[in-house]
Scaffold this motif. Structure first.
Motif, PDB file in Angstrom:
ATOM      1  N   GLY A 156      64.137  10.365   8.699  1.00 55.10           N
ATOM      2  CA  GLY A 156      65.001  11.015   9.680  1.00 55.10           C
ATOM      3  C   GLY A 156      64.232  11.160  10.981  1.00 55.10           C
ATOM      4  O   GLY A 156      63.635  10.212  11.488  1.00 55.10           O
ATOM      5  N   GLU A 157      64.222  12.365  11.513  1.00 50.97           N
ATOM      6  CA  GLU A 157      63.487  12.617  12.754  1.00 50.97           C
ATOM      7  C   GLU A 157      62.101  13.190  12.478  1.00 50.97           C
ATOM      8  O   GLU A 157      61.372  13.510  13.411  1.00 50.97           O
ATOM      9  CB  GLU A 157      64.279  13.586  13.641  1.00 50.97           C
ATOM     10  CG  GLU A 157      65.638  13.031  14.086  1.00 50.97           C
ATOM     11  CD  GLU A 157      66.384  14.008  14.971  1.00 50.97           C
ATOM     12  OE1 GLU A 157      65.887  15.138  15.162  1.00 50.97           O
ATOM     13  OE2 GLU A 157      67.458  13.636  15.475  1.00 50.97           O
ATOM     14  N   ARG A 158      61.714  13.284  11.186  1.00 51.34           N
ATOM     15  CA  ARG A 158      60.443  13.908  10.834  1.00 51.34           C
ATOM     16  C   ARG A 158      59.424  12.871  10.377  1.00 51.34           C
ATOM     17  O   ARG A 158      59.621  12.225   9.349  1.00 51.34           O
ATOM     18  CB  ARG A 158      60.631  14.910   9.691  1.00 51.34           C
ATOM     19  CG  ARG A 158      61.571  16.058   9.985  1.00 51.34           C
ATOM     20  CD  ARG A 158      61.475  17.083   8.868  1.00 51.34           C
ATOM     21  NE  ARG A 158      61.643  16.467   7.548  1.00 51.34           N
ATOM     22  CZ  ARG A 158      61.216  17.012   6.414  1.00 51.34           C
ATOM     23  NH1 ARG A 158      60.575  18.159   6.431  1.00 51.34           N
ATOM     24  NH2 ARG A 158      61.427  16.401   5.254  1.00 51.34           N
ATOM     25  N   SER A 196      58.333   7.710   8.396  1.00 53.19           N
ATOM     26  CA  SER A 196      59.396   8.293   9.199  1.00 53.19           C
ATOM     27  C   SER A 196      60.587   8.559   8.301  1.00 53.19           C
ATOM     28  O   SER A 196      61.133   7.638   7.691  1.00 53.19           O
ATOM     29  CB  SER A 196      59.786   7.333  10.329  1.00 53.19           C
ATOM     30  OG  SER A 196      60.845   7.876  11.087  1.00 53.19           O
TER      31      SER A 196
END
Length: 207
Positions: free
Chosen positions: A12-14, A10
């Motif tokens: 960040g948000e990706r 993981s």
């Protein structure tokens, strides 16, 4: 099998997903900046925890989310040559090498110093070293840590053209003489084609 890796990180948000296997020798992770190659090395070293998946090196399970295996970094027995070298600036070359030294190393002290050609550097401080000299010291510290495998993150990034061939030949000697599994990061195709038995394109699947 030297490396059997299937994991999700993981960032960040990706979530980034990586899957590959590789046999003996040097395995190069090849891809553009920002693809997550260093993050993948950090996960193998135990410095970054995947959200799921597994990491097996030389038939030894270092991480397996399903089996609840997550070995601590110090028990993974990896020698890590960082891109920024991370030599202690307040310690001499000798003391930097001694800091990483562990019993059971494949190479003893004298053999390591001879292999790397750094006998004349032992009493110098890191700030006085060239990029190539500092890189050899960083590699020496990794080898003296009694590793079962090596992680090398862009080891030629701080080396000028004059020293580049010297370090390339050194890495070839380590690959051919020590027979340790090596996971090697680069974005230079000629470099990885010269060094690697296996080239893994790192273009992680992004959700």
């Amino acid at each position: 099998m030297s490396f059997d890796i299937a994991l999700t990180l993981s960032r960040g948000e990706r979530p980034l997903r990586y899957t590959f296997t590789a046999g003996a020798g040097l395995t190069a992770l090849f891809g553009p900046s920002g693809a997550g190659k260093t993050s993948l090395l950090d996960a193998v070293a135990g410095l970054l925890r995947p959200t799921e998946g597994h990491i097996v090196v030389a038939e030894r399970s270092l991480f397996d989310s399903a089996a609840h295996i997550d070995l601590k970094p110090e028990t993974r027995r990896c020698g890590y040559v960082f891109q920024d070298l991370r030599l202690f600036p307040h310690r001499s070359v000798r003391r930097n090498l001694e800091f990483g030294r562990r019993q059971g190393a494949t190479l003893d002290w004298d053999h390591t110093i001879d292999l790397l050609g750094i006998a004349d550097l032992l009493d110098r401080m890191p700030a006085t070293l060239s990029g190539g000299e500092a890189q050899r010291v960083a590699i020496g510290r990794a080898l003296l840590s009694a590793p079962e495998f090596l992680l090398m993150d862009e080891p030629l990034a701080s080396v000028d053209g004059v020293r580049r061939e010297e370090i390339l030949r050194l890495i070839e000697r380590i690959r051919d003489e020590l027979h340790l599994p090596i996971l090697y990061v680069s974005h230079d195709r000629a470099e990885v084609e010269r060094l690697a038995q296996t080239i893994v394109p790192v273009l992680p699947l992004v959700d």
